[in-house]
Design a protein around this motif. Sequence first.
Motif, PDB file in Angstrom:
ATOM      1  N   UNK A 122       0.828  -1.193   0.000  1.00  0.00           N
ATOM      2  CA  UNK A 122       0.000   0.000   0.000  1.00  0.00           C
ATOM      3  C   UNK A 122       0.868   1.251   0.000  1.00  0.00           C
ATOM      4  N   UNK A 123       0.240   2.369   0.367  1.00  0.00           N
ATOM      5  CA  UNK A 123       0.951   3.634   0.305  1.00  0.00           C
ATOM      6  C   UNK A 123       1.913   3.820   1.464  1.00  0.00           C
ATOM      7  N   UNK A 124       1.753   3.080   2.538  1.00  0.00           N
ATOM      8  CA  UNK A 124       2.651   3.210   3.680  1.00  0.00           C
ATOM      9  C   UNK A 124       3.995   2.538   3.385  1.00  0.00           C
ATOM     10  N   UNK A 162       3.251  -0.089  10.410  1.00  0.00           N
ATOM     11  CA  UNK A 162       4.102  -0.390   9.238  1.00  0.00           C
ATOM     12  C   UNK A 162       3.495  -1.390   8.262  1.00  0.00           C
ATOM     13  N   UNK A 163       2.299  -1.911   8.541  1.00  0.00           N
ATOM     14  CA  UNK A 163       1.731  -2.955   7.666  1.00  0.00           C
ATOM     15  C   UNK A 163       0.869  -2.389   6.539  1.00  0.00           C
ATOM     16  N   UNK A 164       0.563  -1.096   6.573  1.00  0.00           N
ATOM     17  CA  UNK A 164      -0.100  -0.466   5.427  1.00  0.00           C
ATOM     18  C   UNK A 164      -1.526  -0.893   5.199  1.00  0.00           C
ATOM     19  N   UNK A 165      -2.276  -1.154   6.266  1.00  0.00           N
ATOM     20  CA  UNK A 165      -3.644  -1.628   6.093  1.00  0.00           C
ATOM     21  C   UNK A 165      -4.463  -1.322   7.341  1.00  0.00           C
ATOM     22  N   UNK A 168       7.508  -2.664   5.874  1.00  0.00           N
ATOM     23  CA  UNK A 168       8.229  -2.977   7.121  1.00  0.00           C
ATOM     24  C   UNK A 168       9.607  -3.551   6.820  1.00  0.00           C
ATOM     25  N   UNK A 169      10.540  -3.303   7.735  1.00  0.00           N
ATOM     26  CA  UNK A 169      11.899  -3.819   7.606  1.00  0.00           C
ATOM     27  C   UNK A 169      12.148  -4.984   8.557  1.00  0.00           C
ATOM     28  N   UNK A 196       5.217  -3.307  16.351  1.00  0.00           N
ATOM     29  CA  UNK A 196       4.035  -2.962  17.152  1.00  0.00           C
ATOM     30  C   UNK A 196       4.189  -1.552  17.715  1.00  0.00           C
ATOM     31  N   UNK A 197       3.160  -0.741  17.544  1.00  0.00           N
ATOM     32  CA  UNK A 197       3.244   0.675  17.906  1.00  0.00           C
ATOM     33  C   UNK A 197       3.254   0.877  19.417  1.00  0.00           C
ATOM     34  N   UNK A 198       4.081   1.803  19.838  1.00  0.00           N
ATOM     35  CA  UNK A 198       4.055   2.297  21.211  1.00  0.00           C
ATOM     36  C   UNK A 198       3.025   3.422  21.265  1.00  0.00           C
ATOM     37  N   UNK A 199       2.244   3.511  22.333  1.00  0.00           N
ATOM     38  CA  UNK A 199       1.276   4.586  22.474  1.00  0.00           C
ATOM     39  C   UNK A 199       1.972   5.935  22.361  1.00  0.00           C
ATOM     40  N   UNK A 200       1.325   6.878  21.668  1.00  0.00           N
ATOM     41  CA  UNK A 200       1.939   8.182  21.454  1.00  0.00           C
ATOM     42  C   UNK A 200       2.377   8.828  22.772  1.00  0.00           C
TER      43      UNK A 200
END
Length: 230
Positions: A23-25, A93-96, A28-29, A34-38
Amino acid sequence: MKMCLVSLTTIFVIACFATLTYASDPSPLQDFCVAVKDADAAVFVNGKVCKDPNMVVAEDFFLSGLNKPGNTSNPVGSRVTPANVNQIPGLNTLGISAVRIDYAPNGLNPPHTHPRATEILVVSEGTLYVGFVTSNPANPAIKNKLFTKYLYPGDVFVFPQGLIHFQFNVGKTNAVAFAGLSSQNPGVITIANAVFGSDPPINPAVLTKAFQVEKNVIDYLQKQFWWNID
């Protein structure tokens, strides 16, 4: 019949997700990020900071509740229930991502855009009138083109990235749709909200010129309460 329809919807949405992975994102490398909370991130990045892989758990990739109807008791009669990186940190990072959209009779998902994603929508229940408008043509004498369709259970429609689009429940019963989007964080710009409900307000002189109307019309529109249905 209803169970078959639910199964069809589930299979279709999963298939859409698989095709939208590229996708547009950015790709991933690593296996996942997994995202850390802002609020817990020490720095701001384009996306979200990765959680320590050793601390990742199955719940980071999980969300329940898309089987539950959203509350459509608002002036536009619709509700969007998102499933993006803010609800599922494993999407980072998964674009979905995905959404469930509920519509009351005559309910509208107002004209809006997703600046970072193409959307593929499948109707689960009800009848929707949907459409999108093209960007400005190179020839100023040609108008923006509108593409519309009436959708029924099992029907699918695609809204290209960045283009203004909408869905309107033309049936006499509630309607439900599910959509996949080609970004972990598609973003939403609801046109009326952005133009007439910004903070601070856009100078009325700008809007009277842009819309070629009297100032009292702009004043009226800017005084309305513009709903965010997400």
